[in-house]
Design an enzyme around this catalytic site. Structure first.
Site, PDB file in Angstrom:
ATOM      1  N   ASP A 120       0.857  -1.191   0.000  1.00 18.61           N
ATOM      2  CA  ASP A 120       0.000   0.000   0.000  1.00 18.61           C
ATOM      3  C   ASP A 120       0.897   1.246   0.000  1.00 18.61           C
ATOM      4  O   ASP A 120       1.886   1.321   0.727  1.00 18.61           O
ATOM      5  CB  ASP A 120      -0.908   0.000   1.237  1.00 18.61           C
ATOM      6  CG  ASP A 120      -2.060   0.977   1.103  1.00 18.61           C
ATOM      7  OD1 ASP A 120      -3.219   0.541   1.024  1.00 18.61           O
ATOM      8  OD2 ASP A 120      -1.796   2.209   1.080  1.00 18.61           O
ATOM      9  N   HIS A 149      -6.816  -5.890   2.467  1.00 18.96           N
ATOM     10  CA  HIS A 149      -5.663  -5.306   3.138  1.00 18.96           C
ATOM     11  C   HIS A 149      -5.068  -6.387   4.056  1.00 18.96           C
ATOM     12  O   HIS A 149      -5.817  -7.027   4.799  1.00 18.96           O
ATOM     13  CB  HIS A 149      -6.081  -4.143   4.043  1.00 18.96           C
ATOM     14  CG  HIS A 149      -6.699  -2.973   3.333  1.00 18.96           C
ATOM     15  ND1 HIS A 149      -6.003  -1.816   3.067  1.00 18.96           N
ATOM     16  CD2 HIS A 149      -7.951  -2.774   2.842  1.00 18.96           C
ATOM     17  CE1 HIS A 149      -6.803  -0.944   2.462  1.00 18.96           C
ATOM     18  NE2 HIS A 149      -7.991  -1.504   2.312  1.00 18.96           N
ATOM     19  N   GLY A 190     -15.598   2.896   3.992  1.00 23.00           N
ATOM     20  CA  GLY A 190     -14.347   3.582   3.689  1.00 23.00           C
ATOM     21  C   GLY A 190     -13.656   3.103   2.430  1.00 23.00           C
ATOM     22  O   GLY A 190     -12.482   3.409   2.219  1.00 23.00           O
ATOM     23  N   GLN A 191     -14.379   2.342   1.574  1.00 23.40           N
ATOM     24  CA  GLN A 191     -13.742   1.914   0.323  1.00 23.40           C
ATOM     25  C   GLN A 191     -13.471   3.134  -0.546  1.00 23.40           C
ATOM     26  O   GLN A 191     -14.364   3.951  -0.773  1.00 23.40           O
ATOM     27  CB  GLN A 191     -14.639   0.912  -0.428  1.00 23.40           C
ATOM     28  CG  GLN A 191     -13.968   0.372  -1.687  1.00 23.40           C
ATOM     29  CD  GLN A 191     -14.746  -0.748  -2.370  1.00 23.40           C
ATOM     30  OE1 GLN A 191     -15.903  -1.015  -2.046  1.00 23.40           O
ATOM     31  NE2 GLN A 191     -14.110  -1.384  -3.341  1.00 23.40           N
ATOM     32  N   SER A 192     -12.230   3.261  -1.008  1.00 23.66           N
ATOM     33  CA  SER A 192     -11.882   4.413  -1.857  1.00 23.66           C
ATOM     34  C   SER A 192     -11.455   3.984  -3.253  1.00 23.66           C
ATOM     35  O   SER A 192     -11.548   4.767  -4.186  1.00 23.66           O
ATOM     36  CB  SER A 192     -10.775   5.245  -1.199  1.00 23.66           C
ATOM     37  OG  SER A 192      -9.620   4.464  -1.010  1.00 23.66           O
ATOM     38  N   ASN A 249     -12.770  -3.336   2.847  1.00 21.72           N
ATOM     39  CA  ASN A 249     -13.754  -2.270   3.005  1.00 21.72           C
ATOM     40  C   ASN A 249     -14.708  -2.341   1.816  1.00 21.72           C
ATOM     41  O   ASN A 249     -14.268  -2.245   0.672  1.00 21.72           O
ATOM     42  CB  ASN A 249     -13.049  -0.910   3.037  1.00 21.72           C
ATOM     43  CG  ASN A 249     -12.127  -0.775   4.241  1.00 21.72           C
ATOM     44  OD1 ASN A 249     -12.455  -1.226   5.331  1.00 21.72           O
ATOM     45  ND2 ASN A 249     -10.971  -0.163   4.050  1.00 21.72           N
ATOM     46  N   HIS A 275     -10.214  -5.549  -2.976  1.00 24.60           N
ATOM     47  CA  HIS A 275      -8.881  -5.777  -2.412  1.00 24.60           C
ATOM     48  C   HIS A 275      -8.990  -6.155  -0.946  1.00 24.60           C
ATOM     49  O   HIS A 275      -9.851  -5.662  -0.232  1.00 24.60           O
ATOM     50  CB  HIS A 275      -7.983  -4.538  -2.570  1.00 24.60           C
ATOM     51  CG  HIS A 275      -8.600  -3.257  -2.115  1.00 24.60           C
ATOM     52  ND1 HIS A 275      -9.537  -2.579  -2.866  1.00 24.60           N
ATOM     53  CD2 HIS A 275      -8.438  -2.535  -0.984  1.00 24.60           C
ATOM     54  CE1 HIS A 275      -9.915  -1.488  -2.219  1.00 24.60           C
ATOM     55  NE2 HIS A 275      -9.265  -1.442  -1.059  1.00 24.60           N
TER      56      HIS A 275
HETATM   57  P1  5GP Z   1      -9.693   1.298   0.443  1.00 30.51           P
HETATM   58  O1  5GP Z   1      -9.720   2.648   1.074  1.00 30.51           O
HETATM   59  O2  5GP Z   1     -10.443   1.290  -0.866  1.00 30.51           O
HETATM   60  O3  5GP Z   1     -10.083   0.160   1.341  1.00 30.51           O
HETATM   61  O4  5GP Z   1      -8.165   1.004   0.120  1.00 30.51           O
HETATM   62  C1  5GP Z   1      -7.493   1.549  -0.954  1.00 30.51           C
HETATM   63  C2  5GP Z   1      -6.043   1.540  -0.601  1.00 30.51           C
HETATM   64  O5  5GP Z   1      -5.295   1.776  -1.792  1.00 30.51           O
HETATM   65  C3  5GP Z   1      -5.632   2.646   0.387  1.00 30.51           C
HETATM   66  O6  5GP Z   1      -5.082   2.053   1.553  1.00 30.51           O
HETATM   67  C4  5GP Z   1      -4.621   3.482  -0.385  1.00 30.51           C
HETATM   68  O7  5GP Z   1      -3.548   3.911   0.413  1.00 30.51           O
HETATM   69  C5  5GP Z   1      -4.164   2.526  -1.480  1.00 30.51           C
HETATM   70  N1  5GP Z   1      -3.742   3.166  -2.705  1.00 30.51           N
HETATM   71  C6  5GP Z   1      -4.366   4.199  -3.347  1.00 30.51           C
HETATM   72  N2  5GP Z   1      -3.701   4.529  -4.463  1.00 30.51           N
HETATM   73  C7  5GP Z   1      -2.615   3.691  -4.529  1.00 30.51           C
HETATM   74  C8  5GP Z   1      -1.547   3.545  -5.464  1.00 30.51           C
HETATM   75  O8  5GP Z   1      -1.447   4.257  -6.473  1.00 30.51           O
HETATM   76  N3  5GP Z   1      -0.625   2.593  -5.213  1.00 30.51           N
HETATM   77  C9  5GP Z   1      -0.696   1.771  -4.102  1.00 30.51           C
HETATM   78  N4  5GP Z   1       0.273   0.873  -3.955  1.00 30.51           N
HETATM   79  N5  5GP Z   1      -1.702   1.876  -3.206  1.00 30.51           N
HETATM   80  C10 5GP Z   1      -2.650   2.822  -3.413  1.00 30.51           C
END
Ligand code: 5GP
Ligand code: ZN
Length: 114
Positions: A31, A102, A93-95, A87, A100
């Site tokens: 990440d 974690h 909090g999914q972004s 998430n 995926h």
């Molecule tokens: P979410 O918030 O959707 O559960 O997790 C998305 C994750 O992707 C976040 O922890 C964020 O730091 C990570 N992330 C976002 N953009 C990038 C990227 O360009 N490269 C990597 N390696 N991780 C990313």
């Protein structure tokens, strides 16, 4: 593959990432904004938005992703424990809308999560 999906581009190698492991159907990479000493994301190569977007019959893929998470934890030496988190959708909090898991470890974790 979805052209405007960051994780599809990471899976294909078009976008950079620090890959730690991969299989025929999945990729694991660090990440970019780690929330623990070890913070790795395990994703399917195929574009799926989140668990809600996974069709019935894909249980084998899900199992493979979780076994990949276990492999990553072992490889990273997380022998005292680790957390696997997905998430799903905005309130959780999914972004990034490509499924995926974690894999977090290397420090003590609190519960309940925020
Ligand atoms: P979410 O918030 O959707 O559960 O997790 C998305 C994750 O992707 C976040 O922890 C964020 O730091 C990570 N992330 C976002 N953009 C990038 C990227 O360009 N490269 C990597 N390696 N991780 C990313
Ligand atoms: Zn995608």
């Amino acid at each position: 593959m979805s052209d405007d999906c960051l994780f599809c581009r990471i899976a294909s190698g078009e976008a950079e990432s620090e890959r730690v492991a991969e299989g025929d159907r999945w990729v694991a990479f660090r990440d970019v904004n780690p929330q623990a000493p070890t913070h790795v994301l395990v994703i399917p190569r195929q574009h799926v938005e989140n668990l809600n977007d996974l069709e019935p019959g894909r249980e084998e893929l899900l199992g493979e992703l979780l076994m990949a998470a276990r492999q990553v934890a072992e490889q990273e030496g997380l022998d005292e424990g680790y957390r696997v988190v997905a998430n799903n959708d905005r309130q959780a909090g999914q972004s990034v809308f490509h499924l995926h898991f974690h894999v977090l470890g290397g420090r003590a974790m609190g519960w309940p999560p925020g």
